[in-house]
Design a protein around this motif. Structure first.
Motif, PDB file in Angstrom:
ATOM      1  N   GLY A   1      -5.095   3.874  -0.093  1.00  0.00           N
ATOM      2  CA  GLY A   1      -3.934   4.401  -0.847  1.00  0.00           C
ATOM      3  C   GLY A   1      -4.584   5.667  -2.257  1.00  0.00           C
ATOM      4  O   GLY A   1      -3.144   6.331  -2.049  1.00  0.00           O
ATOM      5  N   HIS A   2      -5.830   5.397  -2.269  1.00  0.00           N
ATOM      6  CA  HIS A   2      -6.170   6.870  -3.269  1.00  0.00           C
ATOM      7  C   HIS A   2      -5.979   7.960  -1.860  1.00  0.00           C
ATOM      8  O   HIS A   2      -5.412   8.694  -2.357  1.00  0.00           O
ATOM      9  N   ALA A   3      -6.392   7.809  -0.932  1.00  0.00           N
ATOM     10  CA  ALA A   3      -6.077   9.266   0.088  1.00  0.00           C
ATOM     11  C   ALA A   3      -4.753   9.450   0.444  1.00  0.00           C
ATOM     12  O   ALA A   3      -4.783  10.968   0.294  1.00  0.00           O
ATOM     13  N   VAL A   4      -3.647   8.213  -0.018  1.00  0.00           N
ATOM     14  CA  VAL A   4      -1.854   8.981   0.311  1.00  0.00           C
ATOM     15  C   VAL A   4      -1.579   9.041  -1.409  1.00  0.00           C
ATOM     16  O   VAL A   4      -0.992  10.219  -0.912  1.00  0.00           O
TER      17      VAL A   4
ATOM     18  N   ALA B   1      -3.475  10.982  -3.010  1.00  0.00           N
ATOM     19  CA  ALA B   1      -4.011  12.442  -3.140  1.00  0.00           C
ATOM     20  C   ALA B   1      -3.352  13.357  -2.832  1.00  0.00           C
ATOM     21  O   ALA B   1      -3.716  14.900  -2.268  1.00  0.00           O
ATOM     22  N   GLY B   2      -2.477  13.157  -1.512  1.00  0.00           N
ATOM     23  CA  GLY B   2      -1.488  13.720  -0.424  1.00  0.00           C
ATOM     24  C   GLY B   2      -1.869  14.335   0.913  1.00  0.00           C
ATOM     25  O   GLY B   2      -0.703  14.779   1.347  1.00  0.00           O
ATOM     26  N   CYS B   3      -2.148  12.586   1.151  1.00  0.00           N
ATOM     27  CA  CYS B   3      -3.065  12.440   3.338  1.00  0.00           C
ATOM     28  C   CYS B   3      -1.388  12.371   3.464  1.00  0.00           C
ATOM     29  O   CYS B   3      -0.766  11.332   2.480  1.00  0.00           O
ATOM     30  N   THR B   4      -0.835  13.084   4.207  1.00  0.00           N
ATOM     31  CA  THR B   4       0.614  12.397   4.880  1.00  0.00           C
ATOM     32  C   THR B   4       0.416  11.920   6.370  1.00  0.00           C
ATOM     33  O   THR B   4       1.849  11.587   7.016  1.00  0.00           O
ATOM     34  N   THR B   5      -0.790  11.992   6.964  1.00  0.00           N
ATOM     35  CA  THR B   5      -0.605  11.779   8.419  1.00  0.00           C
ATOM     36  C   THR B   5      -2.174  10.667   8.018  1.00  0.00           C
ATOM     37  O   THR B   5      -3.117  10.577   7.654  1.00  0.00           O
ATOM     38  N   VAL B   6      -2.529   9.929   9.167  1.00  0.00           N
ATOM     39  CA  VAL B   6      -3.010   8.980   9.372  1.00  0.00           C
ATOM     40  C   VAL B   6      -4.434  10.094   9.969  1.00  0.00           C
ATOM     41  O   VAL B   6      -5.416   9.887   9.418  1.00  0.00           O
ATOM     42  N   ALA B   7      -4.751  11.108  10.849  1.00  0.00           N
ATOM     43  CA  ALA B   7      -5.628  12.110  10.658  1.00  0.00           C
ATOM     44  C   ALA B   7      -5.463  12.651   9.286  1.00  0.00           C
ATOM     45  O   ALA B   7      -6.952  13.180   8.983  1.00  0.00           O
TER      46      ALA B   7
ATOM     47  N   GLY C   1      -7.843   0.616  16.043  1.00  0.00           N
ATOM     48  CA  GLY C   1      -7.112  -0.474  15.676  1.00  0.00           C
ATOM     49  C   GLY C   1      -6.466  -0.498  14.211  1.00  0.00           C
ATOM     50  O   GLY C   1      -5.658  -1.528  14.017  1.00  0.00           O
ATOM     51  N   CYS C   2      -7.276   0.406  13.242  1.00  0.00           N
ATOM     52  CA  CYS C   2      -6.222   0.203  12.248  1.00  0.00           C
ATOM     53  C   CYS C   2      -4.864   1.410  11.627  1.00  0.00           C
ATOM     54  O   CYS C   2      -4.284   1.358  10.550  1.00  0.00           O
ATOM     55  N   LYS C   3      -4.852   1.839  12.885  1.00  0.00           N
ATOM     56  CA  LYS C   3      -4.157   3.277  12.772  1.00  0.00           C
ATOM     57  C   LYS C   3      -2.557   2.209  12.535  1.00  0.00           C
ATOM     58  O   LYS C   3      -1.635   2.620  11.889  1.00  0.00           O
ATOM     59  N   SER C   4      -2.275   1.083  12.460  1.00  0.00           N
ATOM     60  CA  SER C   4      -0.375   1.165  12.701  1.00  0.00           C
ATOM     61  C   SER C   4      -0.902   0.188  10.797  1.00  0.00           C
ATOM     62  O   SER C   4      -0.176   0.729  10.254  1.00  0.00           O
ATOM     63  N   ARG C   5      -1.796  -0.080  10.356  1.00  0.00           N
ATOM     64  CA  ARG C   5      -1.905  -0.375   8.588  1.00  0.00           C
ATOM     65  C   ARG C   5      -1.952   0.602   7.854  1.00  0.00           C
ATOM     66  O   ARG C   5      -0.762   1.026   6.724  1.00  0.00           O
ATOM     67  N   ILE C   6      -2.758   1.702   8.698  1.00  0.00           N
ATOM     68  CA  ILE C   6      -2.328   3.252   7.739  1.00  0.00           C
ATOM     69  C   ILE C   6      -1.114   3.603   7.357  1.00  0.00           C
ATOM     70  O   ILE C   6      -0.813   4.139   6.746  1.00  0.00           O
ATOM     71  N   GLU C   7       0.205   3.387   9.052  1.00  0.00           N
ATOM     72  CA  GLU C   7       0.815   4.276   9.073  1.00  0.00           C
ATOM     73  C   GLU C   7       1.930   3.644   7.911  1.00  0.00           C
ATOM     74  O   GLU C   7       2.953   4.323   7.746  1.00  0.00           O
ATOM     75  N   GLU C   8       1.781   1.950   8.016  1.00  0.00           N
ATOM     76  CA  GLU C   8       2.480   1.230   6.834  1.00  0.00           C
ATOM     77  C   GLU C   8       2.246   2.171   5.473  1.00  0.00           C
ATOM     78  O   GLU C   8       2.992   1.758   4.925  1.00  0.00           O
ATOM     79  N   LEU C   9       1.442   1.841   4.784  1.00  0.00           N
ATOM     80  CA  LEU C   9       0.322   2.931   3.957  1.00  0.00           C
ATOM     81  C   LEU C   9       1.178   3.237   3.668  1.00  0.00           C
ATOM     82  O   LEU C   9       1.943   4.430   2.668  1.00  0.00           O
ATOM     83  N   LEU C  10       1.392   4.498   5.079  1.00  0.00           N
ATOM     84  CA  LEU C  10       1.973   6.068   4.938  1.00  0.00           C
ATOM     85  C   LEU C  10       3.794   5.809   4.448  1.00  0.00           C
ATOM     86  O   LEU C  10       3.582   6.667   4.234  1.00  0.00           O
ATOM     87  N   ALA C  11       4.192   4.613   5.230  1.00  0.00           N
ATOM     88  CA  ALA C  11       5.453   4.961   4.630  1.00  0.00           C
ATOM     89  C   ALA C  11       6.128   4.201   3.553  1.00  0.00           C
ATOM     90  O   ALA C  11       7.357   4.529   3.171  1.00  0.00           O
TER      91      ALA C  11
ATOM     92  N   ALA D   1       5.373   5.667   1.261  1.00  0.00           N
ATOM     93  CA  ALA D   1       4.753   6.982   0.171  1.00  0.00           C
ATOM     94  C   ALA D   1       5.616   7.593   0.495  1.00  0.00           C
ATOM     95  O   ALA D   1       5.957   8.796   1.248  1.00  0.00           O
ATOM     96  N   PRO D   2       7.296   7.819   0.559  1.00  0.00           N
ATOM     97  CA  PRO D   2       8.353   8.328   1.280  1.00  0.00           C
ATOM     98  C   PRO D   2       8.449   9.748   0.778  1.00  0.00           C
ATOM     99  O   PRO D   2       8.205  10.972   1.501  1.00  0.00           O
ATOM    100  N   ALA D   3       7.934   9.571  -0.861  1.00  0.00           N
ATOM    101  CA  ALA D   3       7.475  11.451  -2.052  1.00  0.00           C
ATOM    102  C   ALA D   3       6.770  11.934  -0.879  1.00  0.00           C
ATOM    103  O   ALA D   3       6.307  13.009  -1.259  1.00  0.00           O
ATOM    104  N   LEU D   4       5.653  10.768  -0.337  1.00  0.00           N
ATOM    105  CA  LEU D   4       4.749  11.972  -0.124  1.00  0.00           C
ATOM    106  C   LEU D   4       4.782  13.001   1.040  1.00  0.00           C
ATOM    107  O   LEU D   4       3.241  13.767   1.465  1.00  0.00           O
ATOM    108  N   ALA D   5       5.127  11.751   1.875  1.00  0.00           N
ATOM    109  CA  ALA D   5       5.843  12.407   3.785  1.00  0.00           C
ATOM    110  C   ALA D   5       6.401  13.372   3.329  1.00  0.00           C
ATOM    111  O   ALA D   5       6.752  14.029   4.538  1.00  0.00           O
TER     112      ALA D   5
END
Length: 497
Positions: free
Chosen positions: A455-458, A460-466, A480-490, A492-496
């Motif tokens: 969450g802190h990474a998101v 801070a401006g991170c917009t992709t799993v990488a 295996g956790c990429k889908s959960r990271i994508e959910e957290l990114l989703a 935060a639409p303003a950051l994406a």
């Protein structure tokens, strides 16, 4: 202890754990507080071994497996010696002898030699436990990039590939091979794959799911040797199923710590290089070990990235203080414990398990066993609780219930009195609210990254799993956790944008 000249830190081995240690030491090296030398028998910079099966089947390219930035290493003055074998340690003179006549001097030495594949004692195979096996043509052990490339050359539509071993890595390799059009055959000892984890009913469902995914399963097999022809491997000889013919054999029967170099210089060894709780392997506090080669405070190597990366993070902080690169402050007591949660995903198979599920319905008054089975939909659940706290569970085909149980198991929190409420989490017709992970709950089991760190990474401006992976390592292990990271990114639409 801050000496005038830079401290010479020599690291033997350059796998994912060593890469994490070097990453933590780069600021100290760039500032001139230490000089880092890496000695690696492999020709490649550190890469993610967890994804070797994907590399072998063409689902990933080698460039995606890299775990270090060569430019950053060069800028910090790190001396990386690839394809160089360390042959001995002269502790009295603090020297690492190299193949040939050379040597490297050290002030601190770190063993990150990892583990080698266990080759079973079969007729026709070299099973020396203290050396890398010289395997015949058509027989592979998936531990290196070269192994993956050789396996890829053996794959092809309709080719029959045996996988010996029913653990997580063997199953994942079989599922990956099935996607290529080849015919994987999983051969294992015991009534079902993952025999230490599943019960009879769960094992039966797992076998069925594997067959539906294109994997033939040969259970309760006792292998005794291999048969070869003019081209190499031709079949696996068993005392239970006769000769099982195939075009290639992938051995996935576990790993053994590389301890020979340490033993040769008088360090104590057992199942790994023996260290204290601070990763120190000698009385002078000059030599350390971590990762798959280390037996830390009597605990055997666990073969997982998360505790290895935790060890690397702690040791890099310790070394940074030792060389004067950081203000001295009490380091937290190290905690390198690893969760025993097992998760398997692939080809439509969703399995999670932890703890002990051997208890029956009436075995002990203090234990309660709850079982749910839906064979038609490929679902199975067994939960064992003590005073409503989960002591073990197995969940197949129940993604949301699995996530809830993992949190409950690791938090030691009580389940609802009505266990059937967990099943409704996977019912698309109902709108149930699952437990919300806290910032301290682990999201990435490979790196140990928590929901809070992601969450802190998101934030801070991170917009992709990488980008999240670069920030906190989440998603850089098995994926295996990429889908959960994508959910957290989703969320935060303003950051994406």
């Amino acid at each position: 202890m801050n000496e005038q000249r830079p401290q010479r830190i020599v690291i033997i081995g350059f796998g994912p754990v060593a890469a994490s240690l070097v990453e933590g030491l780069l600021p100290a090296a760039a500032a001139g507080h230490c000089e880092i030398t890496i000695i690696s028998a492999e020709e490649h910079l550190a890469y993610n071994r967890v994804l070797l099966a994907e590399l072998a089947v063409g689902a990933a390219e080698f460039g995606h497996l890299g775990m270090v930035d060569p430019q950053r290493l060069a800028e910090a003055g790190v001396d990386v010696r690839l394809g160089v074998q360390a042959t001995g340690i002269e502790r009295s003179r603090r020297r690492v002898h190299l193949q040939g006549d050379g040597h490297v001097s050290y002030d601190r030495l770190v063993f990150a030699t990892g583990a080698r594949a266990v080759v079973p004692t079969l007729n026709g195979l070299n099973f020396d436990p203290h050396a890398d096996a010289s395997l015949p043509a058509g027989v592979f052990a998936l531990r290196t990039v070269d192994d993956a490339h050789q396996l890829r050359e053996s794959l092809g539509h309709g080719r029959r590939i045996l996988i010996l071993g029913g653990g997580v890595l063997g199953i994942e390799a079989a599922l990956a091979i099935a996607t290529t059009g080849a015919q994987p055959v999983l051969v294992h000892h015991g009534p079902a794959p993952l025999g230490r984890v599943v019960d009879a009913d769960g094992g039966a469902l797992l076998r069925r799911n594997l067959r539906e995914a294109g994997v033939e399963v040969v259970s309760a097999a006792k292998a005794t040797g291999i048969q070869k022809d003019a081209h190499g491997f031709a079949g696996l000889v068993t005392s239970t199923h006769g000769l099982i013919e195939a075009d290639a054999l992938l051995v996935s029967t576990g790993v053994r710590a590389r301890i020979e170099l340490a033993a040769g210089c008088g360090l104590p060894v057992g199942r790994g290089i023996k260290t204290d709780e601070f990763l120190c392997a000698d009385t002078e506090q000059r030599i350390f070990a971590l990762g798959d080669c280390a037996e830390v405070a009597g605990q055997p190597p666990v073969g997982l990235l998360a505790p290895g990366w935790a060890q690397a993070a702690w040791l890099s902080r310790y070394f940074s203080q030792l060389v004067g690169a950081a203000s001295p402050e009490p380091l937290p007591a190290p905690d390198f414990s690893a969760s025993d949660v097992i998760m398997l995903k692939g080809q439509g198979i969703e399995l999670a398990a932890a703890g002990d599920i051997s208890a029956g319905y009436w075995d002990e008054t203090g234990l309660q066993a709850t079982v749910y089975a839906d064979p038609a939909r490929g679902r199975y659940l067994k939960i064992v609780t003590r005073q409503d706290a989960v002591t073990g569970f197995l969940a197949i085909g129940l993604a949301q219930a699995s996530a809830e149980l993992v949190l409950a198991y690791e938090r030691s929190t009580a389940l609802p009195e009505d266990r059937s409420a967990l099943l409704r989490l996977d019912d698309p017709a109902t709108d149930q609210i699952a437990a919300i992970p806290s910032d301290d709950d682990q999201l990435c089991r490979c790196s140990g990254a928590t929901y809070g760190q992601v969450g802190h990474a998101v934030d801070a401006g991170c917009t992709t799993v990488a980008e999240v992976g670069e920030n906190c390592r989440a998603g850089t292990g098995c994926g295996g956790c990429k889908s959960r990271i994508e959910e957290l990114l989703a969320k935060a639409p303003a950051l994406a944008k």
